[in-house]
Design a protein around this motif. Structure first.
Motif, short mmCIF file in Angstrom:
data_model
loop_
_atom_site.label_atom_id
_atom_site.label_comp_id
_atom_site.label_asym_id
_atom_site.label_seq_id
_atom_site.Cartn_x
_atom_site.Cartn_y
_atom_site.Cartn_z
N PHE A 133 76.42 -21.14 64.08
CA PHE A 133 76.49 -19.69 63.97
C PHE A 133 76.83 -19.35 62.52
O PHE A 133 77.83 -19.84 61.98
CB PHE A 133 77.55 -19.13 64.92
CG PHE A 133 77.19 -19.32 66.36
CD1 PHE A 133 76.53 -18.32 67.06
CD2 PHE A 133 77.46 -20.52 67.01
CE1 PHE A 133 76.16 -18.52 68.39
CE2 PHE A 133 77.10 -20.72 68.34
CZ PHE A 133 76.44 -19.72 69.03
N THR A 134 75.99 -18.54 61.90
CA THR A 134 76.20 -18.21 60.51
C THR A 134 75.91 -16.72 60.33
O THR A 134 75.91 -15.97 61.29
CB THR A 134 75.33 -19.14 59.62
OG1 THR A 134 75.52 -18.80 58.25
CG2 THR A 134 73.85 -19.08 59.96
N GLY A 135 75.68 -16.27 59.13
CA GLY A 135 75.46 -14.83 58.98
C GLY A 135 75.09 -14.47 57.57
O GLY A 135 74.47 -15.26 56.86
N GLY A 136 75.73 -13.30 57.22
CA GLY A 136 76.78 -12.52 57.86
C GLY A 136 78.02 -13.35 58.18
O GLY A 136 78.15 -14.49 57.77
N GLU A 137 78.90 -12.73 58.90
CA GLU A 137 80.13 -13.39 59.28
C GLU A 137 80.23 -13.43 60.80
O GLU A 137 80.43 -12.38 61.43
CB GLU A 137 81.32 -12.65 58.66
CG GLU A 137 82.67 -13.16 59.13
CD GLU A 137 82.77 -14.68 59.08
OE1 GLU A 137 82.55 -15.26 58.01
OE2 GLU A 137 83.05 -15.29 60.15
N PRO A 138 80.11 -14.61 61.40
CA PRO A 138 80.19 -14.70 62.87
C PRO A 138 81.46 -14.09 63.44
O PRO A 138 81.44 -13.49 64.52
CB PRO A 138 80.13 -16.20 63.13
CG PRO A 138 79.42 -16.77 61.95
CD PRO A 138 79.80 -15.91 60.78
N LEU A 139 82.59 -14.21 62.71
CA LEU A 139 83.85 -13.69 63.24
C LEU A 139 83.86 -12.16 63.33
O LEU A 139 84.76 -11.58 63.94
CB LEU A 139 85.03 -14.15 62.37
CG LEU A 139 85.39 -15.63 62.49
CD1 LEU A 139 86.37 -16.02 61.40
CD2 LEU A 139 85.97 -15.93 63.87
N SER A 140 82.88 -11.51 62.72
CA SER A 140 82.84 -10.05 62.82
C SER A 140 82.29 -9.60 64.18
O SER A 140 82.30 -8.41 64.48
CB SER A 140 82.04 -9.43 61.67
OG SER A 140 80.70 -9.82 61.76
N GLN A 141 81.81 -10.55 64.99
CA GLN A 141 81.41 -10.24 66.38
C GLN A 141 82.14 -11.22 67.30
O GLN A 141 81.52 -12.09 67.92
CB GLN A 141 79.89 -10.37 66.54
CG GLN A 141 79.10 -9.44 65.62
CD GLN A 141 77.60 -9.51 65.90
OE1 GLN A 141 77.15 -9.37 67.03
NE2 GLN A 141 76.83 -9.73 64.85
N PRO A 142 83.47 -11.09 67.38
CA PRO A 142 84.27 -12.15 68.01
C PRO A 142 83.98 -12.35 69.50
O PRO A 142 83.99 -13.50 69.97
CB PRO A 142 85.72 -11.70 67.79
CG PRO A 142 85.65 -10.24 67.49
CD PRO A 142 84.31 -10.00 66.86
N ASP A 143 83.72 -11.28 70.25
CA ASP A 143 83.51 -11.45 71.69
C ASP A 143 82.20 -12.19 71.97
O ASP A 143 82.16 -13.14 72.76
CB ASP A 143 83.50 -10.09 72.40
CG ASP A 143 84.85 -9.40 72.27
OD1 ASP A 143 85.85 -10.11 72.05
OD2 ASP A 143 84.90 -8.16 72.37
N PHE A 144 81.15 -11.74 71.30
CA PHE A 144 79.85 -12.39 71.48
C PHE A 144 79.91 -13.84 71.00
O PHE A 144 79.37 -14.75 71.64
CB PHE A 144 78.79 -11.61 70.69
CG PHE A 144 77.46 -12.30 70.62
CD1 PHE A 144 76.61 -12.33 71.72
CD2 PHE A 144 77.05 -12.94 69.45
CE1 PHE A 144 75.38 -12.97 71.66
CE2 PHE A 144 75.82 -13.58 69.38
CZ PHE A 144 74.99 -13.60 70.49
N LEU A 145 80.60 -14.06 69.88
CA LEU A 145 80.72 -15.42 69.34
C LEU A 145 81.43 -16.33 70.34
O LEU A 145 80.96 -17.44 70.63
CB LEU A 145 81.47 -15.38 68.01
CG LEU A 145 81.71 -16.74 67.35
CD1 LEU A 145 80.39 -17.40 66.95
CD2 LEU A 145 82.62 -16.60 66.12
N LEU A 146 82.55 -15.85 70.88
CA LEU A 146 83.32 -16.66 71.82
C LEU A 146 82.49 -16.99 73.06
O LEU A 146 82.44 -18.15 73.51
CB LEU A 146 84.61 -15.92 72.20
CG LEU A 146 85.51 -16.61 73.22
CD1 LEU A 146 85.96 -17.98 72.72
CD2 LEU A 146 86.74 -15.74 73.53
N GLU A 147 81.82 -15.98 73.61
CA GLU A 147 81.01 -16.22 74.82
C GLU A 147 79.88 -17.21 74.52
O GLU A 147 79.59 -18.10 75.32
CB GLU A 147 80.42 -14.89 75.31
CG GLU A 147 81.46 -13.99 75.96
CD GLU A 147 80.98 -12.55 76.13
OE1 GLU A 147 79.78 -12.27 75.91
OE2 GLU A 147 81.81 -11.70 76.49
N SER A 148 79.27 -17.08 73.36
CA SER A 148 78.16 -17.97 73.00
C SER A 148 78.65 -19.40 72.80
O SER A 148 78.01 -20.36 73.26
CB SER A 148 77.48 -17.47 71.73
OG SER A 148 76.98 -16.17 71.91
N LEU A 149 79.78 -19.54 72.11
CA LEU A 149 80.32 -20.89 71.88
C LEU A 149 80.67 -21.56 73.20
O LEU A 149 80.38 -22.74 73.42
CB LEU A 149 81.57 -20.81 70.99
CG LEU A 149 81.33 -20.47 69.51
CD1 LEU A 149 82.65 -20.12 68.83
CD2 LEU A 149 80.66 -21.63 68.78
#
Ligand code: SF4
Ligand code: SF4
Length: 301
Positions: A133-149
């Motif tokens: 996960f890259t970007g941009g900043e993945p941590l700027s979408q924390p809920d989606f990032l957590l669910e995806s991980l």
């Protein structure tokens, strides 16, 4: 399930983590690095991109835009992105037959993303690869990032994030158990110089890095080499000092390039910095030797 906004998914990447990887480019970034080559990642929202050389100045878009955001100008058009930002109709896209206007950014949820990345499972298994996960900043979408991980991890897929480290410490703690590898950007150690060149202090970045190091996460630092800004003797020395303190042993160098310059105009992003020279203070090999001499594994990313 939360929605994420991406601007690209690239398959068969080999530079951002082990093996063959799918790269998920997430929109939105809290930093504004003066050397950024991805202005399309700045905004968290989908954006209209204007590619001037394709424009035939037919002005159908000017007539179609009900917000008056497009003005004819000297054989092309000028988009007022302040008016454009909240538009959902995007009627301009339908009338541009020359593909001078297109939309960058789209939404999907973590399950939909898993369906896409799972198509490459055989490549991950044969190469030891996974998803980055890259970007941009993945941590700027924390809920989606957590669910995806989580979903990737449950599917047995190796997970990595490339992060500038600027994110809510609670989000970093939440994603940490579901992230196998952190490609963690380290730019400038001096907080005042960091603020001047990125728009943010590095306090929270250093704190998050400290947390992950104490959690013994696999961290590879990524160091953009920007002439006269990051590649100074003092900054390199301070990065080595921080790595020693946190017991970090790997760093990858990212020499600056100017390939993103044209995108600034295409996304209506003001680029206030003068062009940064691609010539570095020191040859890349000298920087590599400097890290090696300190007992740190170093290579070009
Ligand atoms: S996205 Fe909407 S506001 Fe922006 S130029 Fe197109 S039609 Fe106009
Ligand atoms: S519709 Fe497309 S080609 Fe015509 S003026 Fe607008 S951007 Fe240019």
């Amino acid at each position: 399930m939360s929605q994420g906004t991406l601007f690209d998914i690239q398959h068969f990447g080999v530079h951002d983590g082990p093996g063959i990887r799918t790269l998920v480019f997430m929109k939105g970034c809290p930093l504004r690095c003066s050397w950024c080559c991805n202005p399309e990642s700045h905004s968290a929202m989908p954006q209209v991109r204007y590619i001037r050389f394709r424009c035939k100045a037919c002005h159908r878009c000017t007539e179609a835009c009900t917000r008056g955001a497009i003005t004819p100008i000297n054989g092309s058009v000028l988009i007022n992105y302040d008016k454009c930002r909240a538009c959902t109709s995007r009627t301009c896209l339908d009338v541009c037959y020359h593909e001078a206007l297109n939309l960058t950014g789209y939404s999907l949820d973590a399950k939909e993303l898993l369906t896409i990345v799972s198509k490459d499972l055989v490549f991950y298994r044969n190469s030891g690869g996974g998803v980055t996960f890259t970007g941009g900043e993945p941590l700027s979408q924390p809920d989606f990032l957590l669910e995806s991980l989580r979903l990737c991890q449950d599917a047995g897929i190796h997970t990595a994030i490339e992060t500038c480290g600027y994110g809510n410490p609670d989000s970093v703690k939440a994603i940490s158990p579901h992230t196998d590898l952190f490609l963690f950007d380290i730019k400038i150690i001096n907080p005042d110089i960091h603020l001047r060149h990125t728009g943010q202090s590095n306090d929270v970045i250093i704190r998050n890095l400290d947390y992950l190091a104490k959690e013994h996460k696999h961290i590879i630092l990524r160091f953009p080499l920007i002439s006269g800004i990051t590649d100074t003797e003092e900054n390199i020395g301070e990065i080595i000092g921080l790595m020693k303190k946190l017991n970090l042993q790997e760093i990858q160098l990212e020499p600056y390039h100017t390939l993103g310059e044209s995108k600034y105009e295409e996304f209506g992003v003001l680029h206030t910095e003068n062009l940064i020279p691609e010539i570095l203070n020191y040859p890349v090999e000298t920087v590599i030797e400097r890290f090696h001499a300190a007992g740190i594994a170093c290579e070009v990313a």
